[in-house]
Design an enzyme around this catalytic site. Structure first.
Site, PDB file in Angstrom:
ATOM      1  CG  HIS A  86      40.000  48.624  37.729  1.00 56.53           C
ATOM      2  ND1 HIS A  86      40.187  49.824  37.083  1.00 56.53           N
ATOM      3  CD2 HIS A  86      40.225  47.661  36.813  1.00 56.53           C
ATOM      4  CE1 HIS A  86      40.519  49.578  35.823  1.00 56.53           C
ATOM      5  NE2 HIS A  86      40.549  48.281  35.634  1.00 56.53           N
ATOM      6  CB  CYS A 120      43.798  48.219  36.055  1.00 54.87           C
ATOM      7  SG  CYS A 120      44.140  48.410  34.324  1.00 54.87           S
ATOM      8  CE  LYS A 126      35.648  45.708  32.758  1.00 60.23           C
ATOM      9  NZ  LYS A 126      36.911  45.309  32.151  1.00 60.23           N
ATOM     10  CG  ASP A 165      34.188  49.060  39.877  1.00 60.36           C
ATOM     11  OD1 ASP A 165      33.415  48.784  38.920  1.00 60.36           O
ATOM     12  OD2 ASP A 165      35.430  48.994  39.792  1.00 60.36           O
ATOM     13  CD  GLN A 199      35.623  42.432  36.282  1.00 62.72           C
ATOM     14  OE1 GLN A 199      35.124  41.412  35.797  1.00 62.72           O
ATOM     15  NE2 GLN A 199      36.493  43.164  35.610  1.00 62.72           N
TER      16      GLN A 199
END
Lengths: 395, 144
Positions: free
Chosen positions: A107, A351, A210, A184, A187
């Site tokens: 991202h 993104c 999220k 990261d 997600q």
């Protein structure tokens, strides 16, 4: 909830999830009965606000199995968490001639940040590309992760392809060459159990919004030893020990990285979101999402004019993100037509423009699930996709 | 609603190819981009004596952005730059919902078919991309 006269099928959960009532109530409850500036007042209300904030920190610590609450830094979102690492760790530990290694699936928040560090320090930014199935190329990892690599920054789950990366193995490989690993988790943390000690990551970033929580709160996990040696990211109130006219000493972890009044209402919401996720359990969340994803891929594969990306891989490596295009129709037109049927998906570059270029696409459609989605939502998606070409006068 | 947007006319313009090319004698070249969605066009014009002798574009994007660009080129070709600017402003005002009267929109010719985009806030920037690109173009007044 309705959209354009239809019961809404909300399939944009990778962008942000809907919020349970308990989360909304927790935020209202904070502002309605506990609102005061934490860490400052000696009066009861401020003590209450401090407790809500610090209890959430401990809840987050347990949720990702960090060793200590001092390793949990609240930020605005995953993007700010990654920027904290880039500015505070990256700019002070990467030097000219060093290398930073990221993947082509990152991202922009885990990509532009490292471009910035590489440019500022005269370092080289290298990329791990993908194999034919969309997984990280083993060959690239072997060749590009070297003693010159100071930082390996990699997403645990791609926000475009939904494919899971083996962070535990990558962490071991990074440590072997003396690099730190930045994961990261935006997600992954909402969808799979994440244990930072088991993964042995140095940093992990994620966003509350999220995972059922409110916008405006994120988390940076950092290994305590590393955080201790990092300079503050933002300066101001609440991150100091002593301030003199020309000099300041800084607060202990985690306050050193939390300048200014923090988002306590947001933390209250995140706390309720974690409770909600725990009450359902990750085994159930993963089971539901796998069922939806498998069904959706099977049904989409039956439509000859739908092109799927990142769906060749073994299914147990994929979470509920499906990226696709309808042949000869631009993703934004697909999304508008689906919207008219009450189906909310994302269209665009997500993104992740370098990944789009790598896939040879200008943009794509993305449907992403959470555990509250149903087979009926998927059927609505499929039915709406089948109308797209007719609306566009292509049939 | 949807049928008012994705009309046959707009579908045809979105796929039309005759205006998709580079101009050998272009005097003006301007790129327009919607970073959030990826619509990306480069508008080329051959302007002499204050008149748009020819115009064309290359690029990619959704049906609305591509149809709008194609329609704009057909409308502006042969027009005086000053008149073309007025038409672009009229179009943008139509999409913003500021001008709704069909008689007032008549100068837009086929491009007036995009009027209903005014009711779709998420797609306004797709429809106006080409027209903003034209108005942003530098050297519109430049004499070759």
């Amino acid at each position: 909830m309705k959209m354009n006269g239809h019961r809404m099928a909300y399939l944009d959960n990778s962008a942000t999830t809907q919020k349970p009532e308990s989360v909304v109530r927790a935020i209202c409850g904070y502002y309605g009965g506990c609102n005061a500036n934490p860490h400052r007042g000696v009066y009861e209300l401020s003590v209450k606000a401090t407790k809500i904030y610090e209890d959430t920190r401990v809840k987050v610590q347990k949720f990702i199995n960090a060793k200590s609450p001092a390793e949990i830094i609240f930020t605005k979102n995953a993007t700010e968490a990654l920027n904290l690492v880039a500015f505070s760790y990256g700019l002070h530990n990467v030097n000219a001639g060093d290398e930073i290694l990221i993947t082509i699936t990152e991202h922009h928040s885990n990509l532009v940040t490292w471009q910035m560090v590489a440019k500022a320090k005269g370092a080289t930014l290298n990329y791990i590309y993908l194999d034919a199935d969309g997984n990280l190329s083993e060959k690239d990892i072997a060749e590009k992760l070297t003693s010159r690599t100071k930082i390996l920054a990699v997403t645990q789950i791609s926000n475009v392809l939904g494919l899971k990366n083996d962070i535990k193995t990558l962490a071991a490989q990074a440590h072997e060459v003396g690099a730190v690993i930045v994961a990261d988790g935006a997600q992954s943390v909402p969808h799979i159990p994440v244990d930072v000690q088991d993964l042995d990551v140095d940093f992990l970033a994620f966003s509350a919004h999220k995972m059922l929580g409110p916008m405006g709160v994120g988390v940076l996990y950092g290994r305590e030893k590393i955080l201790e040696n990092m300079p503050p990211f933002l300066s101001g109130g609440d991150m100091i020990e002593y301030v003199e006219e020309q000099d300041t000493t800084f607060a202990e972890l985690p306050n050193k990285f939390e300048a200014g009044t923090q988002n306590v209402g947001g933390a209250a919401g995140l706390s309720a979101a974690i409770d909600y996720i725990n009450s359902i359990g990750f085994s159930e969340i993963e089971r539901i999402e796998k069922e939806l994803t498998d069904y959706a891929i099977d049904e989409l594969k039956k439509i000859p004019y739908v092109e799927l990306y990142g769906c060749n891989s073994a299914r147990d490596n994929k979470i509920g993100i499906i990226t696709f295009n309808v042949k000869e129709v631009h993703p934004h037109d697909v999304a508008t037509i689906l919207d008219s049927e009450g189906v909310a998906i994302r269209a665009g570059h997500h993104c992740a423009q370098p990944l789009m270029n790598y896939l040879g696409q200008n943009s794509t459609c993305r449907a992403s699930f959470y555990f509250y989605n149903t087979i009926d939502d998927v059927n609505r998606l499929i039915d709406a996709i089948k109308k797209v070409r007719t609306v566009m006068h292509l049939n | 609603m949807l049928e008012d947007i994705y009309t046959e006319l707009i579908a045809e313009h979105s796929r039309a190819t005759e205006n998709r090319r580079q101009l050998p004698n272009a005097t003006v070249k301007e790129r327009g981009h919607n970073p959030s969605c990826g619509d990306d066009i480069t508008l080329e014009m051959e302007i002499s004596d204050g008149v748009i002798k020819d115009a064309a574009f290359i690029g990619q994007g959704c049906a609305i952005s591509q149809a709008s660009t194609d329609m704009m080129i057909e409308l502006l070709r042969g027009k005086k730059v000053d008149d073309a600017k007025k038409l672009a402003e009229l179009f943008i005002n139509m999409i913003k919902g500021n001008i709704t009267d069909d008689d007032a929109l008549e100068p837009l010719d086929e491009a007036a078919a995009l009027k209903n985009i005014a009711n779709m806030p998420a797609r306004v920037k797709c429809a106006t991309l080409a027209w903003h690109t034209f108005l942003n173009a530098k050297d519109l007044e430049l004499k070759p």
